[in-house]
Write a protein that holds these residues in place. Sequence first.
Motif, PDB file in Angstrom:
ATOM      1  N   LYS A 120       0.832  -1.208   0.000  1.00  0.00           N
ATOM      2  CA  LYS A 120       0.000   0.000   0.000  1.00  0.00           C
ATOM      3  C   LYS A 120       0.865   1.257   0.000  1.00  0.00           C
ATOM      4  O   LYS A 120       0.559   2.235  -0.690  1.00  0.00           O
ATOM      5  N   GLU A 121       1.961   1.230   0.758  1.00  0.00           N
ATOM      6  CA  GLU A 121       2.832   2.404   0.848  1.00  0.00           C
ATOM      7  C   GLU A 121       3.514   2.723  -0.473  1.00  0.00           C
ATOM      8  O   GLU A 121       3.902   3.873  -0.712  1.00  0.00           O
ATOM      9  N   VAL A 122       3.685   1.714  -1.328  1.00  0.00           N
ATOM     10  CA  VAL A 122       4.382   1.939  -2.601  1.00  0.00           C
ATOM     11  C   VAL A 122       3.427   1.846  -3.785  1.00  0.00           C
ATOM     12  O   VAL A 122       3.847   1.609  -4.915  1.00  0.00           O
ATOM     13  N   SER A 123       2.154   2.064  -3.533  1.00  0.00           N
ATOM     14  CA  SER A 123       1.162   1.974  -4.608  1.00  0.00           C
ATOM     15  C   SER A 123       1.229   3.151  -5.573  1.00  0.00           C
ATOM     16  O   SER A 123       0.573   3.152  -6.612  1.00  0.00           O
ATOM     17  N   SER A 124       2.025   4.167  -5.221  1.00  0.00           N
ATOM     18  CA  SER A 124       2.267   5.313  -6.103  1.00  0.00           C
ATOM     19  C   SER A 124       3.752   5.635  -6.089  1.00  0.00           C
ATOM     20  O   SER A 124       4.445   5.420  -5.086  1.00  0.00           O
ATOM     21  N   TYR A 125       4.226   6.179  -7.196  1.00  0.00           N
ATOM     22  CA  TYR A 125       5.623   6.605  -7.247  1.00  0.00           C
ATOM     23  C   TYR A 125       5.918   7.728  -6.250  1.00  0.00           C
ATOM     24  O   TYR A 125       7.086   8.003  -5.961  1.00  0.00           O
ATOM     25  N   THR A 126       4.882   8.367  -5.716  1.00  0.00           N
ATOM     26  CA  THR A 126       5.116   9.411  -4.723  1.00  0.00           C
ATOM     27  C   THR A 126       5.826   8.871  -3.479  1.00  0.00           C
ATOM     28  O   THR A 126       6.415   9.647  -2.712  1.00  0.00           O
ATOM     29  N   ALA A 127       5.806   7.547  -3.287  1.00  0.00           N
ATOM     30  CA  ALA A 127       6.519   6.934  -2.164  1.00  0.00           C
ATOM     31  C   ALA A 127       8.007   7.267  -2.191  1.00  0.00           C
ATOM     32  O   ALA A 127       8.671   7.288  -1.146  1.00  0.00           O
ATOM     33  N   ILE A 223       6.047  -3.788  -7.731  1.00  0.00           N
ATOM     34  CA  ILE A 223       4.652  -3.429  -7.920  1.00  0.00           C
ATOM     35  C   ILE A 223       4.535  -2.500  -9.123  1.00  0.00           C
ATOM     36  O   ILE A 223       5.463  -1.730  -9.412  1.00  0.00           O
ATOM     37  N   ILE A 224       3.425  -2.602  -9.840  1.00  0.00           N
ATOM     38  CA  ILE A 224       3.112  -1.596 -10.868  1.00  0.00           C
ATOM     39  C   ILE A 224       2.259  -0.543 -10.190  1.00  0.00           C
ATOM     40  O   ILE A 224       1.106  -0.799  -9.832  1.00  0.00           O
ATOM     41  N   PRO A 225       2.804   0.642  -9.927  1.00  0.00           N
ATOM     42  CA  PRO A 225       2.040   1.669  -9.206  1.00  0.00           C
ATOM     43  C   PRO A 225       0.793   2.105  -9.971  1.00  0.00           C
ATOM     44  O   PRO A 225       0.618   1.800 -11.162  1.00  0.00           O
ATOM     45  N   GLN A 226      -0.050   2.845  -9.290  1.00  0.00           N
ATOM     46  CA  GLN A 226      -1.323   3.261  -9.876  1.00  0.00           C
ATOM     47  C   GLN A 226      -1.119   4.130 -11.116  1.00  0.00           C
ATOM     48  O   GLN A 226      -1.990   4.168 -12.000  1.00  0.00           O
ATOM     49  N   GLU A 227       0.039   4.795 -11.233  1.00  0.00           N
ATOM     50  CA  GLU A 227       0.295   5.626 -12.412  1.00  0.00           C
ATOM     51  C   GLU A 227       0.729   4.801 -13.618  1.00  0.00           C
ATOM     52  O   GLU A 227       0.831   5.334 -14.722  1.00  0.00           O
ATOM     53  N   GLY A 228       1.009   3.506 -13.409  1.00  0.00           N
ATOM     54  CA  GLY A 228       1.365   2.636 -14.520  1.00  0.00           C
ATOM     55  C   GLY A 228       2.822   2.209 -14.503  1.00  0.00           C
ATOM     56  O   GLY A 228       3.613   2.629 -13.653  1.00  0.00           O
ATOM     57  N   GLY A 229       3.182   1.351 -15.437  1.00  0.00           N
ATOM     58  CA  GLY A 229       4.542   0.853 -15.561  1.00  0.00           C
ATOM     59  C   GLY A 229       4.999   0.867 -17.000  1.00  0.00           C
ATOM     60  O   GLY A 229       4.238   1.225 -17.922  1.00  0.00           O
ATOM     61  N   LEU A 230       6.245   0.484 -17.192  1.00  0.00           N
ATOM     62  CA  LEU A 230       6.856   0.441 -18.518  1.00  0.00           C
ATOM     63  C   LEU A 230       7.089  -1.010 -18.933  1.00  0.00           C
ATOM     64  O   LEU A 230       7.376  -1.863 -18.093  1.00  0.00           O
ATOM     65  N   GLN A 231       6.979  -1.285 -20.196  1.00  0.00           N
ATOM     66  CA  GLN A 231       7.322  -2.613 -20.718  1.00  0.00           C
ATOM     67  C   GLN A 231       8.661  -2.558 -21.432  1.00  0.00           C
ATOM     68  O   GLN A 231       8.836  -1.787 -22.371  1.00  0.00           O
TER      69      GLN A 231
END
Length: 336
Positions: A120-127, A223-231
Motif C-alpha cells: 500500500k505504501e508503494v502503490s504510487s511513485y510518490t513513495a 509493484i506496478i504503481p497506480q500511475e502505470g509501468g513500462l514494458q
Amino acid sequence: MLNYLSWPGNADPYLVEAFEKAHGVKVRVKEYVGGDQMLAILNQSPPGSFDVVLADAEYMHLLHEGEYLEELNPADYALKDFWPEFQKFPLHWFDGKLYGVMTDFGYLGLSYNTKAFSAKEVSSYTALWSEKAKGKVGLFDWYLPAMGSISLLNGNRPPFDLSKAQYDAMVKKLYSLKPQTAGFFTIADIFSSLTNGRAQLVPGIGEWITLGLRMNGVPVDTIIPQEGGLQWTESLSIIKGTPKRDLARKFIQYTTSPEGQVRMATKPDNMKSIPSMAGWKLLNQTKPRETELLRMNLKAQNVMDEYKAKKIAFRQLPSKQSIEDWNEVWSNFKSL
C-alpha cells in the motif's frame, strides 16, 4: 560459429546448448550493457562481425535507420503462436516490413524492500519522496527507466512523447528526487544494494531483478504503481550482410519455439515473461512452480492482465527531444 551481440547472459549454455548440439555450431557472444553501447559496437565493427543481435525494442528504429538489419519474412517465424497483442508488435515493423522478433518482455515499476514498505505504501511513485525513503532510493544508472517512471507519475501517456512543458516538469520532478537517493547503480550493484538494504526503493526496474532475489530469501518485490509501468521488450534480428543468414534464422526460430521460450523464461538468474502462448502452454505443463512464480498461469490471473488493463506503456526513446537532451539531464541529476 554464430556471432551474437547481446545483453549479458543470453548465450548461457542453459539457453543455447540445445541449439548448438542440433546444428553442430558454437554461439559466440559479444556482450553489451545499454542500447547506446550496442549501437557503438555495431558502428565500430567490420561488416560480418555479427550474425544476430538481441536488442531492446526501443532501439529498433535506430538499427533500421542505420541499415544494420535484414528484413525478415514473417512466415518464417511462429508469430501466430504469440499472444494477439504481440503478433504485430509495433516497434518491430517499418513500412509494413518486419525487422525483429520478440523473445521476451517484462514490466518495470517500483521495486521495494517488503520489510521496510508495505504494498500500500508503494502503490504510487510518490513513495519515492516520503520521509521514510530518504537516502534509500536506488537508481539504475540509465536515464530511460527512471525518467520514464517520473514521466508516468506526472500523468504523461505515452511517457516519452513530451511537449516542452511536460518535459520541463518531468526534469524538475526528477531533480527534486536527488535528496532521496542512495546512489546510481550498475545491474550488479542493483542486486547487491537491494540485498544489503542500501536501496529499499528502486523505480524503473522489475521482476527480472526482484524475482530471483526473492527466491533466494531477499525480502523484495515489484509493484506496478497506480500511475502505470513500462514494458521492456527484447527482440532478435539478423544483421545485414551476414553470410550465415540461414543459421541466424534458425536461431531465432529456436529461441521463439516453445522449448526455447521456456528456457528464456526460466533462466535461473534472470527469469522473465515470454510472448509465445505455445511457450506458456509448455511451461504450464512442465514447470508448474515457475509458472506460478512468473504469473504465466493460463487458467488464472497472469502478467497479461496489466497489459490488457492498459496499465503498461512501452519503453521508448524520446520523440520530441534528443537522446542527448535526456542523457544530459541524467548527468546533471547525478552531479547535483
